[in-house]
Design a protein around this motif. Structure first.
Motif, mmCIF file in Angstrom:
data_model
loop_
_atom_site.group_PDB
_atom_site.id
_atom_site.type_symbol
_atom_site.label_atom_id
_atom_site.label_comp_id
_atom_site.label_asym_id
_atom_site.label_seq_id
_atom_site.Cartn_x
_atom_site.Cartn_y
_atom_site.Cartn_z
ATOM 1 N N ALA A 182 0.105 10.677 -4.973
ATOM 2 C CA ALA A 182 1.394 10.181 -4.487
ATOM 3 C C ALA A 182 1.329 8.671 -4.262
ATOM 4 O O ALA A 182 2.280 7.935 -4.587
ATOM 5 N N LEU A 183 0.220 8.187 -3.711
ATOM 6 C CA LEU A 183 0.073 6.744 -3.480
ATOM 7 C C LEU A 183 0.011 5.967 -4.799
ATOM 8 O O LEU A 183 0.456 4.818 -4.864
ATOM 9 N N ALA A 184 -0.519 6.608 -5.846
ATOM 10 C CA ALA A 184 -0.525 5.961 -7.163
ATOM 11 C C ALA A 184 0.903 5.765 -7.657
ATOM 12 O O ALA A 184 1.232 4.729 -8.253
ATOM 13 N N ARG A 185 1.769 6.751 -7.402
ATOM 14 C CA ARG A 185 3.176 6.616 -7.788
ATOM 15 C C ARG A 185 3.854 5.515 -6.970
ATOM 16 O O ARG A 185 4.713 4.794 -7.465
ATOM 17 N N LEU A 186 3.470 5.397 -5.714
ATOM 18 C CA LEU A 186 4.007 4.323 -4.868
ATOM 19 C C LEU A 186 3.612 2.968 -5.430
ATOM 20 O O LEU A 186 4.429 2.034 -5.492
ATOM 21 N N SER A 187 2.368 2.851 -5.859
ATOM 22 C CA SER A 187 1.889 1.593 -6.447
ATOM 23 C C SER A 187 2.620 1.289 -7.747
ATOM 24 O O SER A 187 2.992 0.136 -8.009
ATOM 25 N N ASP A 188 2.830 2.322 -8.573
ATOM 26 C CA ASP A 188 3.552 2.128 -9.843
ATOM 27 C C ASP A 188 4.982 1.646 -9.594
ATOM 28 O O ASP A 188 5.556 0.923 -10.428
ATOM 29 N N ALA A 189 5.541 2.026 -8.452
ATOM 30 C CA ALA A 189 6.899 1.601 -8.096
ATOM 31 C C ALA A 189 6.914 0.183 -7.515
ATOM 32 O O ALA A 189 7.991 -0.335 -7.210
ATOM 33 N N GLY A 190 5.734 -0.421 -7.371
ATOM 34 C CA GLY A 190 5.662 -1.787 -6.869
ATOM 35 C C GLY A 190 5.920 -1.907 -5.379
ATOM 36 O O GLY A 190 6.339 -2.960 -4.898
ATOM 37 N N LEU A 191 5.630 -0.831 -4.634
ATOM 38 C CA LEU A 191 5.890 -0.836 -3.193
ATOM 39 C C LEU A 191 4.574 -0.945 -2.420
ATOM 40 O O LEU A 191 3.577 -0.322 -2.787
ATOM 41 N N PRO A 192 4.545 -1.727 -1.349
ATOM 42 C CA PRO A 192 3.297 -1.936 -0.605
ATOM 43 C C PRO A 192 2.927 -0.778 0.306
ATOM 44 O O PRO A 192 3.788 -0.086 0.845
ATOM 45 N N TYR A 193 1.614 -0.608 0.479
ATOM 46 C CA TYR A 193 1.079 0.405 1.383
ATOM 47 C C TYR A 193 0.063 -0.265 2.303
ATOM 48 O O TYR A 193 -0.940 -0.816 1.836
ATOM 49 N N VAL A 194 0.334 -0.229 3.605
ATOM 50 C CA VAL A 194 -0.579 -0.775 4.609
ATOM 51 C C VAL A 194 -1.273 0.377 5.309
ATOM 52 O O VAL A 194 -0.619 1.245 5.891
ATOM 53 N N SER A 195 -2.602 0.395 5.240
ATOM 54 C CA SER A 195 -3.393 1.421 5.912
ATOM 55 C C SER A 195 -3.954 0.855 7.205
ATOM 56 O O SER A 195 -4.617 -0.185 7.199
ATOM 57 N N VAL A 196 -3.682 1.546 8.308
ATOM 58 C CA VAL A 196 -4.188 1.135 9.621
ATOM 59 C C VAL A 196 -5.185 2.184 10.094
ATOM 60 O O VAL A 196 -4.830 3.352 10.247
ATOM 61 N N MET A 197 -6.425 1.764 10.295
ATOM 62 C CA MET A 197 -7.480 2.693 10.727
ATOM 63 C C MET A 197 -7.795 2.485 12.197
ATOM 64 O O MET A 197 -8.078 1.371 12.625
ATOM 65 N N THR A 198 -7.735 3.561 12.961
ATOM 66 C CA THR A 198 -8.024 3.502 14.388
ATOM 67 C C THR A 198 -9.186 4.446 14.693
ATOM 68 O O THR A 198 -9.663 5.174 13.826
ATOM 69 N N ASP A 199 -9.636 4.433 15.917
ATOM 70 C CA ASP A 199 -10.799 5.233 16.306
ATOM 71 C C ASP A 199 -10.414 6.675 16.619
ATOM 72 O O ASP A 199 -9.542 6.899 17.473
ATOM 73 N N PRO A 200 -11.031 7.669 15.948
ATOM 74 C CA PRO A 200 -11.923 7.540 14.795
ATOM 75 C C PRO A 200 -11.168 7.801 13.494
ATOM 76 O O PRO A 200 -10.153 8.501 13.496
ATOM 77 N N THR A 201 -11.660 7.263 12.410
ATOM 78 C CA THR A 201 -11.141 7.600 11.084
ATOM 79 C C THR A 201 -12.346 8.050 10.268
ATOM 80 O O THR A 201 -13.197 7.239 9.903
ATOM 81 N N THR A 202 -12.440 9.348 10.000
ATOM 82 C CA THR A 202 -13.658 9.888 9.409
ATOM 83 C C THR A 202 -13.359 10.926 8.335
ATOM 84 O O THR A 202 -12.213 11.312 8.109
ATOM 85 N N GLY A 203 -14.425 11.385 7.684
ATOM 86 C CA GLY A 203 -14.361 12.486 6.742
ATOM 87 C C GLY A 203 -13.456 12.238 5.552
ATOM 88 O O GLY A 203 -13.382 11.129 5.006
ATOM 89 N N GLY A 204 -12.746 13.298 5.154
ATOM 90 C CA GLY A 204 -11.910 13.236 3.962
ATOM 91 C C GLY A 204 -10.762 12.249 4.055
ATOM 92 O O GLY A 204 -10.256 11.779 3.039
ATOM 93 N N VAL A 205 -10.333 11.903 5.272
ATOM 94 C CA VAL A 205 -9.273 10.904 5.433
ATOM 95 C C VAL A 205 -9.800 9.525 5.026
ATOM 96 O O VAL A 205 -9.146 8.778 4.297
ATOM 97 N N THR A 206 -11.012 9.189 5.494
ATOM 98 C CA THR A 206 -11.637 7.927 5.086
ATOM 99 C C THR A 206 -11.899 7.919 3.592
ATOM 100 O O THR A 206 -11.719 6.893 2.924
ATOM 101 N N ALA A 207 -12.322 9.060 3.063
ATOM 102 C CA ALA A 207 -12.681 9.141 1.650
ATOM 103 C C ALA A 207 -11.472 9.137 0.725
ATOM 104 O O ALA A 207 -11.633 9.126 -0.499
ATOM 105 N N SER A 208 -10.274 9.141 1.298
ATOM 106 C CA SER A 208 -9.087 9.135 0.445
ATOM 107 C C SER A 208 -8.096 8.067 0.891
ATOM 108 O O SER A 208 -8.356 6.874 0.773
ATOM 109 N N TYR A 209 -6.980 8.481 1.461
ATOM 110 C CA TYR A 209 -5.872 7.549 1.643
ATOM 111 C C TYR A 209 -6.118 6.441 2.646
ATOM 112 O O TYR A 209 -5.504 5.377 2.549
ATOM 113 N N ALA A 210 -7.018 6.619 3.601
ATOM 114 C CA ALA A 210 -7.247 5.555 4.582
ATOM 115 C C ALA A 210 -7.815 4.299 3.946
ATOM 116 O O ALA A 210 -7.605 3.186 4.443
ATOM 117 N N MET A 211 -8.536 4.451 2.849
ATOM 118 C CA MET A 211 -9.161 3.307 2.187
ATOM 119 C C MET A 211 -8.400 2.836 0.951
ATOM 120 O O MET A 211 -8.885 1.977 0.224
#
Length: 280
Positions: free
Chosen positions: A183-212
């Motif tokens: 879904a984020l790839a489609r957002l990028s193709d549409a030329g729209l910005p995505y800001v990821s904000v990581m707070t304590d804690p950000t771990t596991g599969g979330v870090t390994a995917s959309y958080a980064m």
């Protein structure tokens, strides 16, 4: 020998002024006892050392949206129990407990509104709901949030605070990583910005995917950001890890995070990025 008897008088009860429960709070970092109201007025940041306490998804909305005004969406989606999972308690029973404790929005809330005058979509994870774990509902709601941003041509902000994938849903929870990334790839193709904000804690599969995957990755000070625990990593690579290697500060030094921003400066920092991205 002279005998005598000393009369004992009962101790008088001391009239203590009742202290309301929860008036004080202990900082997890500096261990100082601080006045709870002072912490809350400081955006839940310790006035002694600057430690950032965890806040709820709705508190995050209050902080980021102009005037705290926003409209939530995708509120009726609920977790099921497709695997009929049970450990010490049935998964469906755990869900009921957390719904009573944290609300019925599962581990992420989605809303739209304005941030410094810019119309945005924000998905904020809720750590109080099963440690912000990513299950099928989290994947579905964030995907809906991405699609809402594409439909309305608005920037997307995801605030992550999570213990990772939700084990009670097995492989279904891991599939959400690919689903959101697509879904984020489609957002990028549409030329729209995505800001990821990581707070304590950000771990596991979330870090390994959309958080980064943000166009810019921002973190709060001293936030724990990791995929696996240090013991697992050391056993895997058979090396001693440097101290603090899973902190936001370490990741900034090594290029995994772009910027560390205190909570009090988070909204104006994101606003600057949005104005640059949107050209407004």
């Amino acid at each position: 020998m002279a005998w005598f008897r000393k009369e004992k008088k009962p101790l008088e009860a001391i009239d203590k002024t009742a202290i309301p429960e929860g008036l004080w709070i202990k900082c997890d970092d500096c261990k100082e006892i601080v006045y709870r109201k002072e912490v809350e007025q400081n955006l839940s940041v310790c006035p002694k050392c600057g430690y950032h306490f965890r806040i709820t998804a709705r508190e995050r909305f209050e902080m980021l949206f102009d005037g705290g005004k926003c409209k939530e969406f995708a509120t009726e989606i609920r977790s099921a129990d497709p695997l009929e999972f049970r450990d010490t308690k049935r998964y469906r029973d755990r869900l009921k407990v957390y719904e009573q404790r944290a609300g019925k929005g599962d581990a992420v809330l989605c809303a739209e509104g304005k941030l410094d005058g810019v119309a945005v979509v924000i998905c904020a994870m809720e750590y109080n709901f099963m440690g912000g774990s990513m299950g099928s509902v989290v994947g579905e709601k964030i995907t809906i949030g991405v699609e809402r941003a594409i439909e309305k041509k608005e920037p997307l902000i995801i605030v992550s605070t999570s213990g990772g994938a939700r084990m009670q849903e097995g492989i279904l929870s891991l599939m959400q990583m690919a689903k959101i990334a697509a879904a984020l790839a489609r957002l990028s193709d549409a030329g729209l910005p995505y800001v990821s904000v990581m707070t304590d804690p950000t771990t596991g599969g979330v870090t390994a995917s959309y958080a980064m995957l943000g166009d810019i990755n921002v973190a709060e000070p001293k936030a724990l950001i990791a995929f696996a625990g240090p013991r697992v990593i050391e056993q895997t690579i058979r090396q001693t890890l440097p101290e603090g290697f899973q902190t936001a500060e370490f990741l900034v030094e090594h290029g995994m995070v772009d910027l560390i921003t205190p909570r009090s400066e988070m909204k104006p920092a994101i606003a600057r990025f949005l104005h640059i991205f949107t050209g407004k």
